[in-house]
Design an enzyme around this catalytic site. Structure first.
Site, short mmCIF file in Angstrom:
data_model
loop_
_atom_site.label_atom_id
_atom_site.label_comp_id
_atom_site.label_asym_id
_atom_site.label_seq_id
_atom_site.Cartn_x
_atom_site.Cartn_y
_atom_site.Cartn_z
N LYS A 1 0.83 -1.21 0.00
CA LYS A 1 0.00 0.00 0.00
C LYS A 1 0.87 1.26 0.00
O LYS A 1 0.67 2.16 -0.80
CB LYS A 1 -0.92 -0.03 1.23
CG LYS A 1 -1.99 1.05 1.20
CD LYS A 1 -2.77 1.10 2.49
CE LYS A 1 -3.54 -0.16 2.76
NZ LYS A 1 -4.98 -0.06 2.70
N GLY B 1 -8.07 -7.40 4.63
CA GLY B 1 -8.91 -7.47 5.82
C GLY B 1 -8.31 -8.20 7.01
O GLY B 1 -8.97 -8.34 8.03
N MET C 1 -5.56 -7.37 8.81
CA MET C 1 -4.96 -6.54 9.86
C MET C 1 -5.84 -5.32 10.11
O MET C 1 -6.88 -5.18 9.50
CB MET C 1 -3.54 -6.16 9.45
CG MET C 1 -2.61 -7.34 9.49
SD MET C 1 -0.94 -6.89 9.09
CE MET C 1 -1.03 -6.53 7.37
N ARG D 1 -3.25 -1.33 -6.29
CA ARG D 1 -2.36 -2.50 -6.19
C ARG D 1 -2.67 -3.40 -7.37
O ARG D 1 -3.74 -3.29 -7.98
CB ARG D 1 -2.56 -3.23 -4.87
CG ARG D 1 -3.97 -3.74 -4.71
CD ARG D 1 -4.21 -4.34 -3.34
NE ARG D 1 -5.65 -4.56 -3.18
CZ ARG D 1 -6.26 -4.84 -2.07
NH1 ARG D 1 -5.58 -4.89 -0.95
NH2 ARG D 1 -7.55 -5.04 -2.01
N HIS E 1 -15.38 -8.95 0.98
CA HIS E 1 -14.36 -9.84 1.52
C HIS E 1 -14.47 -11.25 0.93
O HIS E 1 -13.50 -11.85 0.48
CB HIS E 1 -14.49 -9.88 3.05
CG HIS E 1 -13.54 -10.82 3.70
ND1 HIS E 1 -13.87 -12.12 4.00
CD2 HIS E 1 -12.25 -10.66 4.06
CE1 HIS E 1 -12.84 -12.71 4.54
NE2 HIS E 1 -11.83 -11.85 4.60
N GLU F 1 15.57 -43.47 -3.69
CA GLU F 1 14.50 -43.18 -2.73
C GLU F 1 14.84 -43.64 -1.32
O GLU F 1 14.03 -43.55 -0.41
CB GLU F 1 13.18 -43.79 -3.20
CG GLU F 1 13.25 -45.24 -3.60
CD GLU F 1 11.95 -45.77 -4.22
OE1 GLU F 1 10.90 -45.13 -4.11
OE2 GLU F 1 12.02 -46.87 -4.82
N SER G 1 16.15 -41.86 -10.94
CA SER G 1 14.88 -41.14 -10.80
C SER G 1 14.60 -41.00 -9.31
O SER G 1 14.56 -42.00 -8.58
CB SER G 1 13.76 -41.91 -11.49
OG SER G 1 12.55 -41.21 -11.31
N CYS H 1 10.20 -38.60 -9.82
CA CYS H 1 8.88 -39.17 -10.12
C CYS H 1 8.00 -39.27 -8.89
O CYS H 1 6.91 -39.82 -8.93
CB CYS H 1 9.02 -40.53 -10.80
SG CYS H 1 9.82 -41.76 -9.75
N TYR I 1 14.39 -34.02 -16.11
CA TYR I 1 12.93 -33.98 -16.24
C TYR I 1 12.24 -34.09 -14.88
O TYR I 1 12.86 -34.51 -13.90
CB TYR I 1 12.43 -35.10 -17.16
CG TYR I 1 12.61 -36.49 -16.62
CD1 TYR I 1 11.66 -37.06 -15.77
CD2 TYR I 1 13.73 -37.25 -16.95
CE1 TYR I 1 11.83 -38.34 -15.26
CE2 TYR I 1 13.91 -38.53 -16.45
CZ TYR I 1 12.96 -39.06 -15.60
OH TYR I 1 13.12 -40.31 -15.09
C1 PEP Z 1 8.42 -42.57 -4.61
O1 PEP Z 1 8.71 -43.22 -3.60
O2 PEP Z 1 8.58 -41.35 -4.70
C2 PEP Z 1 7.83 -43.24 -5.78
C3 PEP Z 1 7.61 -42.58 -6.87
O3 PEP Z 1 7.48 -44.53 -5.62
P1 PEP Z 1 6.13 -45.00 -4.89
O4 PEP Z 1 5.32 -43.78 -4.61
O5 PEP Z 1 5.47 -45.93 -5.82
O6 PEP Z 1 6.67 -45.65 -3.65
MG MG Z 2 8.83 -45.36 -3.74
#
Ligand code: PEP
Ligand code: MG
Length: 916
Positions: A38, A118, A120, A359, A481, A788, A807, A874, A894
């Site tokens: 502000k 709203g 504060m 704003r 609001h 993992e 991965s 993943c 990726y």
């Molecule tokens: C993970 O552990 O992140 C994974 C992708 O495998 P899952 O979720 O199947 O254990």
């Molecule tokens: Mg896993």
């Protein structure tokens, strides 16, 4: 006059106060961190010559000082600096603070770096006492107005600064009680019917209530009033609702708020006065139209509070064409200057227009996309800026369901349309009615969808709004609001639905002109795009984009939102470096992922392939086999299924890479539990019931997440790995024969040591080579591993010697690094987040300082031995924008996420690349 730096303070000289006044300001829009949004924009507007009432901003550093020094202020602030800054306002206006002859009244408002609507506190009309109110009455020639200001001021100050506002909404505000009692005694309905004498009497009652409840008289000294108000603004940074809002919006507590002190201008001085709020474009749809609301003879808070339903800005054109023209010019100036859609607040005092705030305007996802693409076409921004203007999560709103048109039509024709309000937040929502935030949270906890129904919302309701599918209010306009907060949260919202009569006491609502009564827990549907409120639940249907992309039931040219979506995605793809893959196990999921722009499959969880039809029977036979021969018989039944699965997946993905993960979960997950099912299985296997039951019991594990799963399965039962690899390679060979070159990426789960990977990789290579030799077809394949388990991350340099790719399975990696079960942490994580132990749920957004550090270490160790090692992620985090940004910075190749998150990940990756 610029404010002098304050000397003799502990952390060295610093400027704590920044003034702004007519065409000149000490700050500007770039100084949000210091002046709050502000304050920075008031300074900017003053600098570009817009009519801003003079004032000054106490910087956020005063707030942080206040908290760091036991709720005290820097030396000299109240003694020297504030009087000096006040003098600049007095000079600009020719009025004096506390002068009964010509009093200057001021407002004191909070204003953090990020807008917290709203949450504060604000105090208006400050500087009034028995003497100055008389002065104001004389000067304005309007004693009723002066006493109305005084009445409002004492109430606001009493509530906010002196703490008389009850924390519990069920208790009544003492000032409201007095006001209601007076109305009742006088037989009047609205405040405007009070005479000057009535108001004088009410102020007397207010002051008596303050003395009674606090043991202290209402402060008459304007400087004391100002000190109290500044303290209250800083204190409000840490009130409960502000803390909840910060948590929901990931705003850190250490930022603090600035405090803006500004000359009052009055929209409630008569019929040539008014106040309003507006957006320079439509905040719901993004259309390039001036969009706002105003009320004549009203004070600012009346419009946002939602207590009177305001008029459309287009009506101002008729009521006061000259003011409208000025406002419309300011709209153009602001858009050109800020190159964005702005949200403004203005006041008209005796036919003179003042700008009180501007704003960058909050907007829905669809509006954000449209405005960004339109502004690119108008030459205001380039494509990089267009990408940065859109939060990846906003894309979700374009992918959100709508009601099925026919179902809705049928509901309307059968008389279920109860009322129509203002369409404040687009989308379709169905759920159970709740009349307060606590009930909403409780129902949500039970897994029920909720529609929160309120007369109007206030910041105390945000807990309930956050867990609701949709929000419906009886009162309030498009900038109330409810509307602002819902849009920001991306919630479906209908406001100002005047036909409702909501009765909190009896937890019911009636519809005017009908005998319909709805109770708590009844089903209700809201169409936030049209404002319709419909009784009962209604099935929802996919959005335009989904219809074009996934269902194929709509042509792109018939879907207005498609053009902007498509344009944005094209830009995003131009700038992102990360590739985006999807987690998919079935050809139809893979096809959806492709339409959303996925460039491969980063994780096919093969265990998901064994649940359908006869496969589960064969799977169970394999698990419970008594010897190798029996196991091989069962496996030979599974092989054709798997080959067919992989063939379908590879074929759908064409030349895109596909990562197939070998069987991962504990075997007991596939086994039946009820006696009846066990009996059926025993009969099918031709084995005694007791025997099968015993075998199942023998597979029981106390901690299956850390038990016989992942690569451990294949090491104990290599025949499983052999079967899966054979199926993968045979499917790839078949496609190769058909002219499609696929390069399967075979992924080993839950590896923690090099040896585990080496043993498994050897089985994979041996099997693959034998398929290739048998089929006489050369098919390339890669062998990689999930990372993992923390040990695998730490020893990545060794593990990389046996892997073509890594991965990151951040679901398990988070579970094991934090020692927190991914399935059971729901019990304590919300409390952990409240304590800021984790600002975000670490299973949703990567814990960068812990898990993130392991990934960074693993990536550099892995690439130290194999510079070309392909790296991806993943776990669920692959679709979370903050985690995507982390993956970009860490140099991953990726991210892989669920198919519907692919557009969000594409945009997040582009933003990460642009932000460097
Ligand atoms: C993970 O552990 O992140 C994974 C992708 O495998 P899952 O979720 O199947 O254990
Ligand atoms: Mg896993």
């Amino acid at each position: 006059m610029p404010t002098r730096e304050i000397s003799n303070r502990k952390s060295g000289p610093k400027q704590f106060i920044y003034t702004f006044s007519g065409g000149r300001a000490e700050g500007d829009a770039s100084m949000k961190n210091l002046l709050g949004g502000k304050g920075a924009n008031l300074a900017e507007m003053a600098n570009i010559g817009l009519p801003v009432p003079p004032g000054f901003t106490l910087s956020t550093e005063v707030c942080t000082w206040y908290y760091e020094h036991g709720q005290t202020y820097p030396d000299g602030l109240f003694e020297e600096e504030i009087p000096r800054a006040l003098a600049t306002i007095e000079e600009a206006l020719g009025r004096k603070f506390g002068d009964p002859g010509n009093p200057l009244l001021i407002s004191v408002r909070s204003g953090a770096r990020a807008s917290m609507p709203g949450m504060m506190d604000t105090i208006l009309n400050l500087g009034l006492n028995e003497q100055t109110v008389a002065g104001l009455a004389r000067k304005s020639g309007n004693p009723r107005f002066a006493w109305d200001c005084y009445r409002r001021f004492v109430q606001m100050y009493g509530d906010v600064v002196l703490g008389l506002k009850p924390a519990d909404k069920k208790q009544k505000d003492p000032f409201e009680e007095i006001l209601e009692a007076r109305k009742h005694a006088l037989g009047i309905k609205v405040d405007t019917e009070f005479s000057t004498e009535d108001l004088q009497e009410i102020v007397g009652h207010y002051k008596a209530a303050i003395l009674d409840k606090t043991g202290r008289s209402f402060p008459d000294d304007p400087h004391e009033q100002l000190r109290g108000a500044i303290g209250a603004v800083f204190e409000s940074w840490n009130n409960e609702r502000a803390i909840i809002y910060r948590r929901l919006n990931h705003i850190p507590g250490y930022w603090g708020t600035a405090c803006n002190v500004q000359a009052m201008v009055f929209g409630n001085m008569g019929e040539d006065c008014g106040t309003g709020v507006a957006f320079t474009r439509d905040a719901a749809t993004g259309k390039n139209i001036f969009y706002g609301e105003f009320l004549m003879n009203a004070q600012g808070e009346d419009v946002v509070a939602g207590t009177r339903t305001p008029l459309d800005i287009s009506q101002l054109k008729e009521e006061n064409p000259e003011i409208y023209r000025q406002l419309d010019d300011i709209r153009a100036t602001l858009e050109k200057h800020y190159r964005d859609m702005m949200d403004i607040e203005f006041t008209i005092e005796n036919n003179i227009l003042f700008m009180l705030q501007c704003r960058v305007g909050k907007r829905t996802g669809p509006a954000a996309l449209k405005i960004a693409v339109d502004m690119f076409k108008e030459g205001l921004i380039d494509e990089k800026e267009a990408i940065l203007r859109i939060e990846p999560e906003q894309l979700n709103q374009l992918l959100r369901p709508v009601f099925d048109v026919r179902e809705k039509q049928a509901a309307v024709q059968s008389g279920r349309l109860l009322a129509t309000g203002l369409n404040a937040g687009p989308g379709a929502a169905t759920g159970k009615i709740c009349f307060n935030a606590t009930d909403a949270a409780e129902r949500n906890r039970r897994g029920e969808p909720v529609i929160l129904v309120r007369i109007e919302t206030s910041p105390e309701d945000i807990k309930g709004m956050a867990v609701s599918e949709g929000i419906l209010t009886e009162r309030g306009g498009m900038t109330s609001h409810a509307a602002l907060v819902a849009r920001q949260m991306g919630k479906v919202c209908v406001v100002g639905c005047g036909a409702l009569s909501i009765d909190y006491q009896n937890a019911e609502m009636r519809i005017d002109g009908s005998d319909v009564v709805l109770h708590e827990g009844d089903d209700l549907s809201l169409d936030g795009t049209t404002g319709e409120v419909i009784a009962g639940s209604l099935p929802t249907r996919n959005s335009e984009i989904i219809e074009v992309l996934v269902d194929g039931t709509r042509k792109p040219e018939d879907a207005p939102s498609w053009e902007v979506y498509n344009q944005l995605m094209l830009w995003a793809d131009r700038y992102r470096r990360l590739q985006i893959r999807a987690n998919a196990d079935q050809p139809d999921q893979a096809a959806v992922a492709l339409t959303f722009g996925a460039e491969g499959i980063g994780l096919c969880r093969t265990e998901h392939m064994f649940f359908g039809g006869e496969r589960i029977q064969a799977m169970r036979e394999m698990i419970l086999a008594d010897d190798l021969e029996e196991r091989n018989t069962a496996i030979s039944k599974l092989l054709p299924y798997q080959r067919e699965d992989f063939y379908g997946l590879f074929k759908t993905m064409g030349s895109h890479p596909v990562t197939i993960r070998l069987l991962d979960p504990p075997l007991h997950e596939f086994l039946p539990h009820s006696d009846e099912e066990i009996m059926r299985l025993a009969i099918g296997m031709g084995k005694p019931y007791e025997h099968v039951k015993e075998r199942i019991a023998a597979l029981h594990e106390f901690n299956p997440m850390l038990g016989l799963r992942g690569c451990r399965l294949g090491i104990l039962h290599p025949e499983i790995t052999i079967m899966q690899v054979q199926a993968i390679m045979e499917a790839a060979c078949q496609l190769r024969q058909e002219g499609l070159e696929v390069v399967p990426e075979i992924m080993v789960p839950l590896v923690s040591t090099l040896k585990e990977l080496e043993i498994t990789a050897e089985i994979i290579h041996k099997t693959a080579r034998s398929v290739i030799a048998e089929q006489w077809i050369g098919v390339k394949y890669l062998v990689g591993t999930m990372i993992e388990v923390p040990r695998a991350a730490i020893t990545s340099a060794e593990i990389a010697t046996a892997a073509d790719f890594f991965s990151y399975g951040t679901n398990d990696l988070t579970q094991m690094t934090l020692g927190m079960s991914r399935d059971d942490s729901g019990q304590f994580l919300p409390t952990y987040q409240q304590h800021d132990i984790f600002p975000r749920n670490p299973f949703e957004s990567i814990d960068i300082d812990g898990v993130g550090r392991l990934i960074t270490l693993s990536a550099s160790e892995g690439r130290s031995v194999k510079p070309d090692l392909k790296l991806g992620i993943c776990g669920e985090h692959g679709g979370d924008p903050a985690s995507v940004e982390f993956c970009h910075k860490t140099g991953l190749n990726y991210v892989s996420c669920s198919p519907y998150r692919v557009p969000v990940a594409r945009l997040a990756a582009a933003r990460a690349a642009l932000l460097g």
